[in-house]
Motif scaffolding. Structure first.
Motif, PDB file in Angstrom:
ATOM      1  N   LEU A 102       0.851  -1.200   0.000  1.00 19.03           N
ATOM      2  CA  LEU A 102       0.000   0.000   0.000  1.00 19.03           C
ATOM      3  C   LEU A 102       0.879   1.240   0.000  1.00 19.03           C
ATOM      4  CD1 LEU A 102      -1.996  -2.180   0.669  1.00 19.03           C
ATOM      5  CD2 LEU A 102      -2.666  -0.943   2.719  1.00 19.03           C
ATOM      6  N   ARG A 103       0.722   2.062  -1.014  1.00 20.54           N
ATOM      7  CA  ARG A 103       1.540   3.273  -1.122  1.00 20.54           C
ATOM      8  C   ARG A 103       0.646   4.487  -1.307  1.00 20.54           C
ATOM      9  NH1 ARG A 103       7.164   1.625  -4.207  1.00 20.54           N
ATOM     10  NH2 ARG A 103       7.813   0.262  -2.525  1.00 20.54           N
ATOM     11  N   PRO A 104       0.295   5.142  -0.217  1.00 23.50           N
ATOM     12  CA  PRO A 104      -0.569   6.317  -0.326  1.00 23.50           C
ATOM     13  C   PRO A 104       0.223   7.528  -0.819  1.00 23.50           C
ATOM     14  CG  PRO A 104      -0.043   5.858   1.984  1.00 23.50           C
ATOM     15  CD  PRO A 104       0.671   4.831   1.159  1.00 23.50           C
ATOM     16  N   GLY A 243       3.676  -0.973 -10.547  1.00 21.26           N
ATOM     17  CA  GLY A 243       3.458  -0.290  -9.271  1.00 21.26           C
ATOM     18  C   GLY A 243       4.730   0.352  -8.742  1.00 21.26           C
ATOM     19  N   ASP A 244       5.848  -0.302  -8.975  1.00 14.97           N
ATOM     20  CA  ASP A 244       7.138   0.259  -8.564  1.00 14.97           C
ATOM     21  C   ASP A 244       7.351   1.595  -9.256  1.00 14.97           C
ATOM     22  OD1 ASP A 244       9.677   0.497  -7.483  1.00 14.97           O
ATOM     23  OD2 ASP A 244      10.624  -0.797  -8.986  1.00 14.97           O
ATOM     24  N   ILE A 245       7.117   1.600 -10.554  1.00 16.21           N
ATOM     25  CA  ILE A 245       7.366   2.810 -11.355  1.00 16.21           C
ATOM     26  C   ILE A 245       6.330   3.900 -11.037  1.00 16.21           C
ATOM     27  CG2 ILE A 245       7.465   3.717 -13.709  1.00 16.21           C
ATOM     28  CD1 ILE A 245       8.331   0.756 -14.515  1.00 16.21           C
ATOM     29  N   SER A 247       4.494   4.378  -8.463  1.00 21.70           N
ATOM     30  CA  SER A 247       4.523   4.953  -7.110  1.00 21.70           C
ATOM     31  C   SER A 247       5.658   5.961  -6.958  1.00 21.70           C
ATOM     32  CB  SER A 247       4.576   3.864  -6.036  1.00 21.70           C
ATOM     33  OG  SER A 247       5.708   3.047  -6.178  1.00 21.70           O
ATOM     34  N   ASP A 248       6.780   5.726  -7.623  1.00 26.67           N
ATOM     35  CA  ASP A 248       7.832   6.754  -7.615  1.00 26.67           C
ATOM     36  C   ASP A 248       7.305   8.019  -8.287  1.00 26.67           C
ATOM     37  OD1 ASP A 248       9.728   4.954  -6.538  1.00 26.67           O
ATOM     38  OD2 ASP A 248      11.330   5.879  -7.713  1.00 26.67           O
ATOM     39  N   GLN A 249       6.627   7.830  -9.390  1.00 30.38           N
ATOM     40  CA  GLN A 249       6.082   8.983 -10.106  1.00 30.38           C
ATOM     41  C   GLN A 249       5.077   9.736  -9.226  1.00 30.38           C
ATOM     42  OE1 GLN A 249       4.145   8.020 -13.791  1.00 30.38           O
ATOM     43  NE2 GLN A 249       3.703  10.156 -14.213  1.00 30.38           N
ATOM     44  N   PRO A 275       9.681   3.383   3.978  1.00 40.36           N
ATOM     45  CA  PRO A 275       9.477   4.482   3.034  1.00 40.36           C
ATOM     46  C   PRO A 275       9.632   3.932   1.625  1.00 40.36           C
ATOM     47  CG  PRO A 275      11.686   4.571   3.969  1.00 40.36           C
ATOM     48  CD  PRO A 275      10.953   3.493   4.705  1.00 40.36           C
ATOM     49  N   ILE A 276       9.021   4.574   0.620  1.00 42.52           N
ATOM     50  CA  ILE A 276       9.150   4.016  -0.732  1.00 42.52           C
ATOM     51  C   ILE A 276      10.472   4.407  -1.389  1.00 42.52           C
ATOM     52  CG2 ILE A 276       6.620   4.238  -1.012  1.00 42.52           C
ATOM     53  CD1 ILE A 276       7.469   5.961  -3.577  1.00 42.52           C
ATOM     54  N   HIS A 277      11.179   5.353  -0.782  1.00 43.70           N
ATOM     55  CA  HIS A 277      12.430   5.788  -1.415  1.00 43.70           C
ATOM     56  C   HIS A 277      13.575   4.822  -1.132  1.00 43.70           C
ATOM     57  CE1 HIS A 277      13.947   7.033   2.498  1.00 43.70           C
ATOM     58  NE2 HIS A 277      12.846   7.724   2.703  1.00 43.70           N
TER      59      HIS A 277
END
Ligand code: IPM
Ligand code: MG
Length: 354
Positions: A102-104, A243-245, A247-249, A275-277
């Motif tokens: 889950l990446r809000p 989703g990886d790409i 979510s960074d965007q 964190p997603i970073h």
């Protein structure tokens, strides 16, 4: 009852940002958390010759939840693939069966100026990206690099079983039910069979959720729509690599990649929070990284694994207050605000909890 948290700082800025999240959790003794640290990624390789040391996996299995910093660094890029830090992260996700990520992407109003998009495009932004995390081309077999017809070829396999699609689709529909009841499934069904099946299964699952408005979008279009008019999205569900790409965007919409937390959940809401970073080796050890994504990941831990909505919101409100007070790490600094270090940001959040 005490709850056990496995704390895995990892590499680069990992230890600095995790220390701030730990500080925030420790400032809430009523949570009754017991935290124990272990090495993962390059730190795992350095101390135990393995990016996911056995002791770390054991601790993570025994814990109620896992808090992770980041993995990776240039000094590990020449290692054999199975020994690289990233492989430790992929393995722990797989071993713990954390299939729903889950990446809000949420814009705090104070950060509208830090976004690369115009304020009117991003103000009020609140998207939840549900990324499948244990399948797809990241794990598919066969994979490798070999010589064919006298030249090297590299290959991976994009593959999803219907049960893998179904379980992550259910998570996404359940989340949509609790939010705006809109779900967009992102794939590339005009080209890929894997995506064709993905779309079919999502449509099957949708029958159980008549209230949710389901739409479908090709990933290239989704990338465009995310910067064109991101507020059209409520919940997005997509495969591992897309989703990886995306979510960074999406993180850029919210001002900085340093702001985006994530939860990776199994069937029973046991989770790993990170964190997603990445590990940002260029600023590691300088105490300038933004710890808010990690602190917000700790809030997600309280919400999703411990069902403690009140304390999750307490942390999120503290972060809001700090931003409203104009406290900023370098990545979100704008003229007229107050620039602080990573640890000062942690202190500010702790102070705002009171
Ligand atoms: C992420 C990261 C990881 C991924 C890397 C570090 C393996 O980019 O969590 O998004 O690709 O999943
Ligand atoms: Mg990524």
């Amino acid at each position: 009852m005490t709850k056990k948290i496995a704390v895995l700082p990892g590499d680069g800025i990992g230890p600095e940002i995790v220390a701030q999240a730990v500080k925030v959790l420790q400032a809430m003794p009523e949570l009754n958390l017991e935290m124990e640290e272990a090495a993962i990624g390059g730190a795992g390789y350095d101390t135990a010759g393995d990016p996911l040391p056995e002791a770390t996996l054991k601790l993570a299995r025994e814990a109620d939840a896992v808090l992770l910093g980041a993995v990776g660094g240039p000094q590990y890029d020449k290692l054999d693939r199975p020994l690289r830090p990233e492989r430790g992260l992929l393995r722990i996700r797989k071993e713990l069966n954390l299939f729903a990520n889950l990446r809000p992407a949420l814009l705090y109003p104070e950060l509208a100026d830090s976004s690369s998009l115009k304020p009117e495009v991003v103000s009020g932004l609140d998207i939840m990206i549900v990324r499948e995390l244990t399948g797809d081309v990241y794990f598919g077999q066969p994979r490798g690099i070999e010589v064919r017809n006298g030249e090297r070829v590299g290959f991976n396999t994009m593959i999803y079983s219907e049960s893998e699609v179904r379980r992550v689709a259910r998570v996404a529909f359940d989340i949509a039910m609790k939010r705006g009841k809109k779900l967009c499934s992102v794939e590339k069904a005009n080209v890929l069979e894997c995506s064709e099946l993905w779309k079919e299964v999502v449509i099957e699952v949708s029958k159980g959720y008549p209230e949710v408005e389901l739409s479908h979008m090709y990933v290239d279009n989704a990338a465009m729509q995310l910067v064109k008019w991101p507020k059209q999205f409520d919940v997005i569900v997509t495969g591992n690599i897309f989703g990886d790409i995306l979510s960074d965007q999406a993180s850029m919409l919210s001002g900085s990649i340093g702001m985006l937390p994530s939860a990776s959940l199994d069937e029973n809401n046991k989770g790993m929070y990170e964190p997603i970073h990445g590990s940002a080796p260029d600023i590691a050890g300088k105490n300038v990284a933004n710890p808010l994504a990690t602190i917000l990941s700790a809030a997600m831990m309280l919400r999703y694994t411990f069902g403690d909505e009140a304390n999750a919101q307490r942390i999120e409100q503290a972060v809001r207050k700090v931003l409203a007070d104009g406290v900023r790490t370098a990545d979100i600094y704008t003229a007229g605000t107050k620039k602080v270090s990573c640890s000062e940001m942690g202190d500010a959040v702790v102070a705002a909890l009171k």
